[in-house]
Design a protein around this motif. Structure first.
Motif, PDB file in Angstrom:
ATOM      1  N   GLN C  52      44.772  41.348  34.368  1.00  0.00           N
ATOM      2  CA  GLN C  52      45.656  42.463  34.017  1.00  0.00           C
ATOM      3  C   GLN C  52      46.759  42.615  35.057  1.00  0.00           C
ATOM      4  N   ARG C  53      47.927  42.992  34.592  1.00  0.00           N
ATOM      5  CA  ARG C  53      49.022  43.239  35.517  1.00  0.00           C
ATOM      6  C   ARG C  53      48.772  44.561  36.241  1.00  0.00           C
ATOM      7  N   ARG C  54      49.016  44.570  37.552  1.00  0.00           N
ATOM      8  CA  ARG C  54      48.740  45.785  38.326  1.00  0.00           C
ATOM      9  C   ARG C  54      49.833  46.812  38.107  1.00  0.00           C
ATOM     10  N   SER C  55      49.429  48.050  37.876  1.00  0.00           N
ATOM     11  CA  SER C  55      50.425  49.111  37.767  1.00  0.00           C
ATOM     12  C   SER C  55      50.763  49.615  39.165  1.00  0.00           C
ATOM     13  N   GLU C  56      51.952  50.168  39.295  1.00  0.00           N
ATOM     14  CA  GLU C  56      52.398  50.611  40.615  1.00  0.00           C
ATOM     15  C   GLU C  56      52.758  52.081  40.578  1.00  0.00           C
ATOM     16  N   THR C  57      52.678  52.730  41.718  1.00  0.00           N
ATOM     17  CA  THR C  57      53.090  54.126  41.818  1.00  0.00           C
ATOM     18  C   THR C  57      54.224  54.206  42.830  1.00  0.00           C
ATOM     19  N   GLU C  58      54.835  55.381  42.898  1.00  0.00           N
ATOM     20  CA  GLU C  58      55.960  55.535  43.810  1.00  0.00           C
ATOM     21  C   GLU C  58      55.457  55.767  45.231  1.00  0.00           C
ATOM     22  N   ALA C 210      44.431  53.005  39.550  1.00  0.00           N
ATOM     23  CA  ALA C 210      43.994  51.643  39.876  1.00  0.00           C
ATOM     24  C   ALA C 210      44.011  50.783  38.625  1.00  0.00           C
ATOM     25  N   SER C 211      44.295  49.491  38.804  1.00  0.00           N
ATOM     26  CA  SER C 211      44.323  48.593  37.658  1.00  0.00           C
ATOM     27  C   SER C 211      44.119  47.182  38.178  1.00  0.00           C
ATOM     28  N   GLY C 212      43.847  46.282  37.254  1.00  0.00           N
ATOM     29  CA  GLY C 212      43.735  44.883  37.632  1.00  0.00           C
ATOM     30  C   GLY C 212      42.549  44.618  38.540  1.00  0.00           C
TER      31      GLY C 212
END
Lengths: 100, 186, 302
Positions: C52-58, C210-212
């Protein structure tokens, strides 16, 4: 070996002295104090381990120091809360008395 | 003392000093608290290496709880807890550096010059059990006094931190600090 | 046991345990496909998360965010090292093993706090504070019931605690111990009715951003903490490797899996508790029970 451990302890203590004297924030000052206590614990255990032949009273002293650390933390948090109520900030500048 | 133990002591010792230093070098309050915890964990590891497993582990156990509380207090009270902006909040910086370096040099001189008697912990000793017998035997009074002192502090801390005081509300007449730096600070 | 073997051994035990947790969770949830799809589900899920592609936060606290799942996994592993699986098979049956386990389980609080704090996102942050409040409430009763098992053994080593249960298991000798351990243990792993920091009211809480691969590690590590708690609970309350006929490792496995099943089942049998009720529950109900447990065990030991 004990010299090496005491040197490490001295370095931690020096960093603690710097922190306690230089920081403006109450909680950061407490961190400096905690580092000094950390160094003390290390030095006591080094002496207990290297020079006393395993006398358990050396370890007892560490237990007392740990209690002192808990007391310091509890009183520190109480004071910072009290100061924040008065000042709306946790910095020590211009703080002269405990009674408002 | 085996080579592995010496190696461990040096590594953890350097780790303890560096993480202690980083406490005052980071802008994020949560990082500061957990760097301090890292310093304590490293010292706890050295204690374990020096035959006092119980004290080392108790030190780590205590600090994990205390540092989380410390992080929460810092987030509650600091203006910039997350460290998203660089921040320097120091006073008497030069004096503090001098005092820190001075105390290190003093203690280091003592450590290097003094001649310590060599009387190590005997092989096969069980320091954990000995500490237990000491705490609840000969030195029970000391141990109990520490307990009573902790109880007294719990009561005292609640009294100091409470909102209602002898002189009325603790936050009566409190004002927000000015955003301009105060004179005399750093 | 040499270090390489030790790492492999702990890794295999935690891996198998985490797999079992995922399968049981799926089966208890009554997911379609029954046991057959349940057995494949953890593998499919892990494979999905790994690609899975990792999601990002600011502006996250990136280092701490990467550290938190690894720290949680390491704590599960450290807690497991102190347990003897058979009389001779323990990674490190140290003289203060119970304190080692207690310290590892208390530092779980740090891992969860970092996981919630570092994404710089509001729901995980609330979850982190909730877990801190929870941890301060269950920490003392948890430590007390675990340490009480050392009283009959007259030693803090887990091996000695197991050996002291030769005639009578601690679950009988200290009847208050195991229930409090199970309740606080589920809270340590924020599992079951105490999945407060990962509750649906916070849209997933600490795991929301969290992801990936990091989410995969976080989930596996959390299951690993549950495994460590089960193995340790089996050792200090249910006599560990002691038992007739079967060899020691079989008894350890049977008892650990029983406790693990109980933990996972609790997640589907009870509703999630609100955090303020849990804090009340911890201080007003669990702490006095744990204290009674300590005093009663002390009197029995005298």
């Amino acid at each position: 070996m004990i010299e090496v451990i005491l040197l490490i302890s001295a370095a931690i203590f020096g960093v603690g002295v710097y922190g306690a004297l230089s920081q403006q924030s109450f909680v950061m000052i407490m961190m400096g104090l905690e580092l000094m206590i950390n160094a003390t614990v290390l030095a006591i255990v080094a002496f207990w381990w290297g020079t006393t032949g395993g006398d358990p009273r050396g370890q007892l002293l560490v237990v007392v120091v740990l209690a002192v650390m808990a007391i310091e933390a509890a009183m520190g948090f109480a004071l910072v809360t009290a100061v924040y109520r008065v000042r709306k900030a946790d910095i020590t500048e211009k703080l002269k008395r405990l009674r408002n | 003392m085996s080579a592995l133990q010496t190696f461990g002591i040096v590594i953890f010792g350097v780790g303890a000093v560096v993480s202690g230093w980083l406490v005052f070098r980071t802008d994020s309050m949560v990082r500061a608290a957990y760097w301090l915890m890292a310093s304590f964990v490293a010292v706890g590891a050295i204690l374990v290496t020096l035959d006092s497993q119980f004290l080392g582990l108790i030190l780590i156990l205590m600090m994990a709880g205390e540092m989380t509380i410390m992080a929460i207090f810092m987030v509650m009270f600091m203006m910039n807890p997350a460290g998203l902006n660089p921040m320097v909040m120091v006073h008497q910086h030069r004096t503090a550096i001098a005092a820190g370096v001075g105390s290190f040099l003093l203690l280091a001189t003592v450590a290097l010059v003094a001649d310590f008697p060599a009387d190590p912990v005997p092989l096969g000793a069980d320091p954990t059990a000995e500490l237990g017998f000491e705490l609840l035997g000969r030195s029970m009074l000391v141990f109990e006094s520490a307990g009573v002192a902790l109880l007294a502090v719990m009561i005292g801390a609640v009294a100091v931190a409470g909102k209602w005081g002898r002189f009325g509300d603790a936050d009566a007449g409190s004002v927000e600090p000015e955003l301009e730096p105060e004179e005399g600070g750093s | 046991m040499n270090p390489v073997q030790a790492v492999l051994f702990i890794g295999v035990v935690l891996g198998l345990g985490a797999y079992l947790v995922a399968v049981l969770d799926r089966v208890f949830a009554g997911a379609p496909g029954g046991l057959r799809s349940g057995l494949m589900w953890p593998i499919r899920r892990t494979a999905f998360l790994l690609v899975q592609r990792r999601s990002e936060t600011e502006r996250p606290d990136a280092e701490a965010w990467a550290l938190a799942p690894a720290l949680l996994a390491a704590l599960a592993a450290v807690g497991l090292t102190a347990v003897p699986f058979t009389p001779s098979l323990a990674v490190a049956d140290v003289s203060a093993g119970i304190v080692l386990f207690g310290a590892a389980m208390i530092i779980v609080m740090v891992a969860v706090f970092l996981q919630g704090w570092s994404p710089n996102s509001i729901f995980p942050l609330i979850a982190a504070y909730r877990f801190a409040a929870m941890a301060l409430s269950f920490g003392i009763p948890f430590s007390l019931v675990v340490l009480t098992t050392a009283i009959p053994a007259e030693s803090l080593s887990v091996g000695a605690v197991v050996a002291s249960q030769e005639g009578l298991w601690n679950v009988v000798r200290q009847p208050l111990g195991l229930p409090v351990y199970l309740v606080t243990g589920a809270a340590v792993a924020f599992w079951g009715p105490f999945r407060i920091p990962e509750g649906t009211d916070l849209a997933g809480g600490t795991a929301l951003e969290a992801s990936g691969p990091t989410l995969a590690v976080w989930r596996i590590a959390r299951a690993g903490v549950l495994v460590t708690l089960s193995v340790m609970g089996a050792a200090i309350f249910l006599g560990g490797h002691l038992g007739p006929v079967l060899p020691g490792w079989a008894w350890t496995s049977v008892k650990s899996v029983a406790l693990l099943t109980l933990f996972v089942w609790s997640g589907h049998a009870f509703a999630r508790m609100r955090v303020e009720r849990f804090v009340w529950f911890g201080w007003v109900i669990l702490l006095p029970i744990a204290l009674v447990d300590v005093f009663a065990s002390g009197i029995v030991a005298l």
